[in-house]
Design a protein around this motif. Structure first.
Motif, PDB file in Angstrom:
ATOM      1  N   GLN A  33     125.213 -37.458 -15.169  1.00 15.12           N
ATOM      2  CA  GLN A  33     125.900 -38.368 -15.996  1.00 15.12           C
ATOM      3  C   GLN A  33     126.481 -37.432 -17.248  1.00 15.12           C
ATOM      4  N   ASN A  34     125.708 -36.401 -17.629  1.00 16.16           N
ATOM      5  CA  ASN A  34     126.395 -35.532 -18.761  1.00 16.16           C
ATOM      6  C   ASN A  34     127.529 -34.900 -18.273  1.00 16.16           C
ATOM      7  N   ASP A  35     127.297 -34.236 -17.017  1.00 16.94           N
ATOM      8  CA  ASP A  35     128.362 -33.372 -16.448  1.00 16.94           C
ATOM      9  C   ASP A  35     129.675 -34.207 -16.111  1.00 16.94           C
ATOM     10  N   LYS A  36     129.587 -35.685 -15.789  1.00 16.78           N
ATOM     11  CA  LYS A  36     130.775 -36.531 -15.555  1.00 16.78           C
ATOM     12  C   LYS A  36     131.447 -36.705 -16.809  1.00 16.78           C
ATOM     13  N   ALA A  37     130.663 -37.009 -17.943  1.00 17.70           N
ATOM     14  CA  ALA A  37     131.107 -37.253 -19.159  1.00 17.70           C
ATOM     15  C   ALA A  37     131.850 -36.019 -19.975  1.00 17.70           C
ATOM     16  N   ASN A  38     131.579 -34.693 -19.491  1.00 14.64           N
ATOM     17  CA  ASN A  38     131.866 -33.550 -19.950  1.00 14.64           C
ATOM     18  C   ASN A  38     133.395 -33.316 -19.391  1.00 14.64           C
ATOM     19  N   VAL A  39     133.428 -33.688 -17.997  1.00 15.17           N
ATOM     20  CA  VAL A  39     134.647 -33.556 -17.354  1.00 15.17           C
ATOM     21  C   VAL A  39     135.648 -34.465 -17.955  1.00 15.17           C
ATOM     22  N   ASN A  40     135.191 -35.854 -18.262  1.00 15.25           N
ATOM     23  CA  ASN A  40     136.153 -36.638 -18.649  1.00 15.25           C
ATOM     24  C   ASN A  40     136.888 -36.259 -20.105  1.00 15.25           C
ATOM     25  N   ILE A  41     135.791 -35.724 -21.012  1.00 20.20           N
ATOM     26  CA  ILE A  41     135.890 -35.147 -22.439  1.00 20.20           C
ATOM     27  C   ILE A  41     137.126 -34.351 -22.111  1.00 20.20           C
ATOM     28  N   LYS A  42     136.662 -33.230 -21.306  1.00 15.32           N
ATOM     29  CA  LYS A  42     137.637 -31.913 -21.179  1.00 15.32           C
ATOM     30  C   LYS A  42     139.051 -32.557 -20.670  1.00 15.32           C
ATOM     31  N   ARG A  43     139.171 -33.425 -19.785  1.00 16.27           N
ATOM     32  CA  ARG A  43     140.376 -33.928 -19.242  1.00 16.27           C
ATOM     33  C   ARG A  43     141.359 -34.636 -20.534  1.00 16.27           C
ATOM     34  N   VAL A  44     140.857 -35.374 -21.210  1.00 11.16           N
ATOM     35  CA  VAL A  44     141.367 -36.012 -22.422  1.00 11.16           C
ATOM     36  C   VAL A  44     141.932 -35.093 -23.447  1.00 11.16           C
ATOM     37  N   LEU A  45     140.923 -33.984 -23.617  1.00 10.40           N
ATOM     38  CA  LEU A  45     141.516 -32.927 -24.639  1.00 10.40           C
ATOM     39  C   LEU A  45     142.634 -31.893 -23.925  1.00 10.40           C
TER      40      LEU A  45
END
Length: 180
Positions: A33-45
């Motif tokens: 879940q953390n890895d998935k959230a990190n990927v999403n955060i990076k995409r948005v940034l």
């Protein structure tokens, strides 16, 4: 009456311990879940960085020697830049944003330190020029966007790193309570 409250508290305080396999499964799920959230955060940034670059591309395409600062068009007072070489400044800021994005994607600790320093220095050059040439506040804010973006990336990365560190600590602690 007091005995009833005492017994009720003991029942509420009872804790169900997870065996080692359940702990491992839970930790692995949290990591996924953390890895998935990190990927999403990076995409948005990254998307925010690309969208922000449009502000500087529009300035590069302007044929005027002192083009209007794009964000000043929001207000009724259009502000032309006072910098002597706005196209060079826009190119420098776009380079700073590209370096920030690159650094975010590869991680601040995994990227070479010179890469982070280049992003920081290039994002500082134009705002320092604005101060030197007594630019308006709106122009200073406009030229500071890459620096603000870099700080936002660093904050997001630091937050993601802290969560990862806590998950690593959690994984190490499961062995401390083995057999519980």
């Amino acid at each position: 009456m007091e005995g009833l409250h005492h017994r009720k508290k003991k029942e509420e305080e009872r804790v169900d311990y997870l065996d080692e396999q359940e702990q491992s499964e839970l930790i692995e799920e949290l990591k996924r879940q953390n890895d998935k959230a990190n990927v999403n955060i990076k995409r948005v940034l990254v998307i925010m960085g690309v969208i922000t670059s449009v502000l500087y591309i529009s300035l590069l395409m302007d044929t005027d020697t002192h083009p209007v600062i794009p964000i000043s068009q929001i207000s009724s007072h259009l502000t032309p830049t006072v910098l002597p070489h706005p196209k060079l400044s826009a190119t420098l800021n776009m380079f700073a944003m590209a370096m920030s994005i690159f650094t975010l994607l590869f991680g601040l600790t995994d990227a070479p330190i010179y890469q982070l320093m280049i992003a920081l220095i290039t994002s500082l050059v134009v705002p320092i020029q604005c101060i030197y040439f007594h630019s308006s506040t709106i122009e200073l804010v406009y030229w500071m966007i890459p620096l603000l973006q870099l700080l936002m990336y660093y904050s997001a990365y630091r937050m993601m790193k802290q969560v990862q560190d806590h998950l690593d600590e959690l994984e190490k602690s499961k062995y401390n309570f083995k057999g519980a």
